[in-house]
Design an enzyme around this catalytic site. Structure first.
Site, PDB file in Angstrom:
ATOM      1  N   SER A  37       0.802  -1.219   0.000  1.00  0.00           N
ATOM      2  CA  SER A  37       0.000   0.000   0.000  1.00  0.00           C
ATOM      3  C   SER A  37       0.837   1.273   0.000  1.00  0.00           C
ATOM      4  O   SER A  37       0.448   2.276  -0.591  1.00  0.00           O
ATOM      5  CB  SER A  37      -0.940   0.006   1.209  1.00  0.00           C
ATOM      6  OG  SER A  37      -1.798  -1.107   1.182  1.00  0.00           O
ATOM      7  N   HIS A  50       0.450   4.413   4.249  1.00  0.00           N
ATOM      8  CA  HIS A  50      -0.268   5.111   3.186  1.00  0.00           C
ATOM      9  C   HIS A  50       0.188   6.565   3.077  1.00  0.00           C
ATOM     10  O   HIS A  50       0.465   7.057   1.974  1.00  0.00           O
ATOM     11  CB  HIS A  50      -1.777   5.055   3.459  1.00  0.00           C
ATOM     12  CG  HIS A  50      -2.339   3.677   3.395  1.00  0.00           C
ATOM     13  ND1 HIS A  50      -3.706   3.424   3.380  1.00  0.00           N
ATOM     14  CD2 HIS A  50      -1.750   2.450   3.321  1.00  0.00           C
ATOM     15  CE1 HIS A  50      -3.921   2.120   3.317  1.00  0.00           C
ATOM     16  NE2 HIS A  50      -2.743   1.509   3.284  1.00  0.00           N
TER      17      HIS A  50
END
Length: 295
Positions: A200, A246
């Site tokens: 991610s 993220h």
């Protein structure tokens, strides 16, 4: 789409789509024939960009004296397969996913763990215990099928256009720099005993770089912004999601992406790879400081 014969220019009402790739909208035109061209077809010239046909036609089949060989918008070489690196990254992720499903021992050796055992004991495992490779291996490790599928779909959707626009080496530098930025922020802010995994961080880096590229080409920003907002809502709205990866990846992707597409042509490689080196230096510094704190 059929090409008009001779040197005649397209009509004014021609849609702004690449004449070689009709499915790609573009705001860039060849400085010689005025036909619209996408980033994959652009060839750097002394002034502006030329299309491949004009470059070949100028000197009877070879590049014109004023034009370099075909280059992507960030300076990388235009290749026959613009998704080769993306396919390789997908293959590595798939191989690791299969290995994880076959043996849980593999999973425990690849995930990102800050320190184990936790304080007050001296860590013997995790990044603080000397297992630095976990900051890289976590970028290719997935356990749940939905997590793997979502990240790989995002990699395919975002990676191909970015690889074509940046070139293979620059695209790979963006991917790893963003992923490591996400790992570093996770190591710094997450619980040292928590195990985190997934691509991610690198994927969010691709999101950030895509937004920068679309802004550079004057494309409609609303689709990528909407998709990014949705992903950020999931990031902070669901439990058990390493938001640090993220955000770290997103910031790294924006910084490196901006350097890739806005670097001045005369110092392009220096600015691009220098920015990557600067981000990696910050990653190393953060990692060392966190390790000193945990040990």
């Amino acid at each position: 789409m059929e090409q008009a014969p001779g040197d005649s220019r397209p009509e004014a009402q021609t849609p702004s789509t690449c004449y070689r790739h009709p499915d790609r909208e573009t705001g860039i035109r060849c400085t010689r024939c005025d036909r619209p061209i996408c980033p994959e077809c652009m060839v750097n010239a002394s002034v502006g960009f030329q299309c491949p046909d004009c470059v070949r036609g100028t000197s009877g089949g070879g590049p014109s004296p004023a034009a370099a060989r075909p280059r992507a918008i960030a300076g990388g070489s235009v290749t026959a397969d613009p998704r080769l690196v993306t396919k390789i990254l997908l293959g590595i992720n798939l191989a690791v996913f299969i290995a994880v499903q076959a043996s849980k021992t593999v999973l425990s050796d690849l995930v990102l763990v800050g320190a184990w055992p936790p304080a007050p004991f001296h860590p013997t495992e995790g990044v603080a215990g000397g297992e630095w490779w976990r900051m890289v291996t976590t970028m290719f490790t997935h356990e749940a099928i939905w997590h793997f599928a979502f990240n790989m779909l995002s990699l395919w959707w975002l990676g191909g256009p970015l690889e074509a626009a940046l070139g293979r080496a620059r695209y790979l530098a963006l991917y790893f720099t963003s992923g490591l930025a996400g790992s570093a922020l996770t190591y710094l802010l997450a619980s040292p005993s928590a195990a985190t995994l997934g691509a991610s961080g690198a994927i969010f880096g691709l999101f950030g770089a895509t937004a920068v590229l679309m802004r550079r080409l004057n494309y409609d920003m609303r689709p990528i912004i909407a998709l990014l907002v949705i992903n950020l809502i999931f990031t902070f709205g669901w439990s058990n999601i390493a938001w640090q990866a993220h955000i770290g990846g997103l910031v790294g992707g924006v910084v490196v992406g901006y350097a890739m597409v806005h670097a001045p042509r005369e110092r392009r490689a220096l600015v691009q790879y220098g920015t990557c080196a600067l981000v990696l230096a910050v990653v190393v510094l953060v990692t060392l400081l966190r390790t000193a704190q945990l040990t």
